[in-house]
Design a protein around this motif. Structure first.
Motif, PDB file in Angstrom:
ATOM      1  N   THR A 120      47.433  38.725  37.922  1.00  0.00           N
ATOM      2  CA  THR A 120      47.315  38.368  36.508  1.00  0.00           C
ATOM      3  C   THR A 120      47.336  36.848  36.326  1.00  0.00           C
ATOM      4  O   THR A 120      46.527  36.280  35.594  1.00  0.00           O
ATOM      5  CB  THR A 120      48.446  39.048  35.717  1.00  0.00           C
ATOM      6  OG1 THR A 120      48.325  40.463  35.902  1.00  0.00           O
ATOM      7  CG2 THR A 120      48.373  38.724  34.236  1.00  0.00           C
ATOM      8  N   ASP A 145      44.828  46.635  33.230  1.00  0.00           N
ATOM      9  CA  ASP A 145      46.123  47.173  33.634  1.00  0.00           C
ATOM     10  C   ASP A 145      46.841  47.639  32.358  1.00  0.00           C
ATOM     11  O   ASP A 145      47.014  46.844  31.433  1.00  0.00           O
ATOM     12  CB  ASP A 145      46.925  46.052  34.325  1.00  0.00           C
ATOM     13  CG  ASP A 145      48.289  46.522  34.808  1.00  0.00           C
ATOM     14  OD1 ASP A 145      48.715  47.650  34.444  1.00  0.00           O
ATOM     15  OD2 ASP A 145      48.934  45.768  35.547  1.00  0.00           O
ATOM     16  N   ALA A 154      49.753  42.899  30.899  1.00  0.00           N
ATOM     17  CA  ALA A 154      50.341  41.589  31.223  1.00  0.00           C
ATOM     18  C   ALA A 154      49.355  40.432  30.996  1.00  0.00           C
ATOM     19  O   ALA A 154      49.762  39.342  30.583  1.00  0.00           O
ATOM     20  CB  ALA A 154      50.834  41.579  32.668  1.00  0.00           C
ATOM     21  N   ASP A 156      41.218  41.913  35.671  1.00  0.00           N
ATOM     22  CA  ASP A 156      42.584  41.940  36.198  1.00  0.00           C
ATOM     23  C   ASP A 156      42.962  43.400  36.458  1.00  0.00           C
ATOM     24  O   ASP A 156      43.189  44.162  35.516  1.00  0.00           O
ATOM     25  CB  ASP A 156      43.534  41.308  35.173  1.00  0.00           C
ATOM     26  CG  ASP A 156      44.952  41.185  35.692  1.00  0.00           C
ATOM     27  OD1 ASP A 156      45.149  41.149  36.923  1.00  0.00           O
ATOM     28  OD2 ASP A 156      45.875  41.133  34.852  1.00  0.00           O
TER      29      ASP A 156
HETATM   30 MG    MG Z   1      49.275  42.021  36.855  1.00  0.00          MG
END
Ligand code: MG
Ligand code: ADP
Length: 266
Positions: free
Chosen positions: A25, A48, A52, A134
């Protein structure tokens, strides 16, 4: 790097490692921000369900009505209904939240379930130079979707003792996706992260990574510094939060390597 006269079509990069806490991330945000500083149009995709990446860019995932989940699952929804601008000029975000965890299950029964993300991103590609996805810390269907959509993969590896454990499984998955779903997928680079030059240990791990992957290892090495956790709290990239820091310089160097390496195949 020279500025671009025109933008697109985008190169899609999957930031991938099934291990958590290796810097996926952090690398997505800061590579993206550094590419944007160099005048590239960048789209970051939070893939994700933890959200995050969204949090790291100052977005509260719980407050979102539509996310990348809706873009995957709902026909008729267009990307600009989901896209968010970030504080970095030229860098946009497809945010996500816990809703995305349902996609993993719901996609299983869909036709062409591995290419849902590729389909969703296609209309956006003319508008960007780089799309960075990500990935979540698993090799499940969401990650396979990211690898199917991508032109290349960057694998962040923490300079810790067990860093190489699990990498064989990851490269096997990349090979399988390459054989069955996305023949043009390339491993563009292994990125050493959380490197501590003061420890023999970090240096040994880095040497082993270079031994194992040779040319695939980026020359840029990301050092370990508390500035990165601080940027998460601040909700902005290190390139703006601590613009003259070593960490910001490292991600700018990585961006120059990526501009050099992650090009379309002619
Ligand atoms: Mg991450
Ligand atoms: P992942 O996405 O692979 O789970 P993150 O990018 O979220 O990994 O990083 C995990 C944690 O380590 C975060 O708290 C992040 O701020 C911190 N971190 C990331 N890169 C570094 C670094 N180079 N030095 C120190 N801490 C880092």
């Amino acid at each position: 790097p020279a500025p671009l006269a025109e933008h697109g079509p985008a190169q899609i990069i999957a930031m991938c490692n099934q291990k958590g806490g290796v810097g996926k991330t952090t690398s997505t945000i800061n590579l993206g921000a550094a590419l944007a500083e160099y005048g590239r149009r960048v789209l970051l995709v939070d893939f994700d369900p933890q959200g995050a990446l969204s949090v790291g860019l100052g977005v509260n995932p719980m407050e979102l009505d539509v996310t990348v989940y809706n873009l995957l699952m709902e026909r008729g929804l267009t990307a600009d209904e989901v896209l968010l601008k970030t504080a970095v000029p030229g860098m946009d975000l497809l945010p996500s939240n816990i809703d995305l965890s349902a996609a993993e299950v719901q996609l299983v029964s869909e036709v062409a379930r591995e290419s849902a993300l590729a389909r969703a991103l296609r209309p956006l590609l003319p508008d960007y130079d780089y799309v960075i996805i990500d990935c979540q810390p698993s090799l499940g269907l969401l990650t396979v979707n990211a690898l199917t959509a991508a032109h290349s993969v960057i694998v962040p590896l923490e300079c810790e003792f067990f860093a190489l454990r699990g990498v064989a499984l990851l490269t096997e998955t990349i090979e399988k996706v390459c054989e069955r779903l996305n023949p043009d997928l390339r491993l563009d680079g292994i990125l050493a992260t959380m490197y501590d030059s003061r420890t023999v240990h970090s240096r040994e791990v880095l040497a082993r990574v270079v031994e194992a992957f040779g040319d695939h290892v980026f020359h840029t090495v990301i050092g370990r510094t508390v500035r990165f956790p601080e940027t998460t709290v601040a909700g902005e990239p290190i390139t703006t939060y601590a613009t003259n820091s070593v960490g910001a310089a490292a991600y700018r160097q990585l961006a120059r390597e990526v501009l050099d390496r992650c090009r379309p195949v002619e």
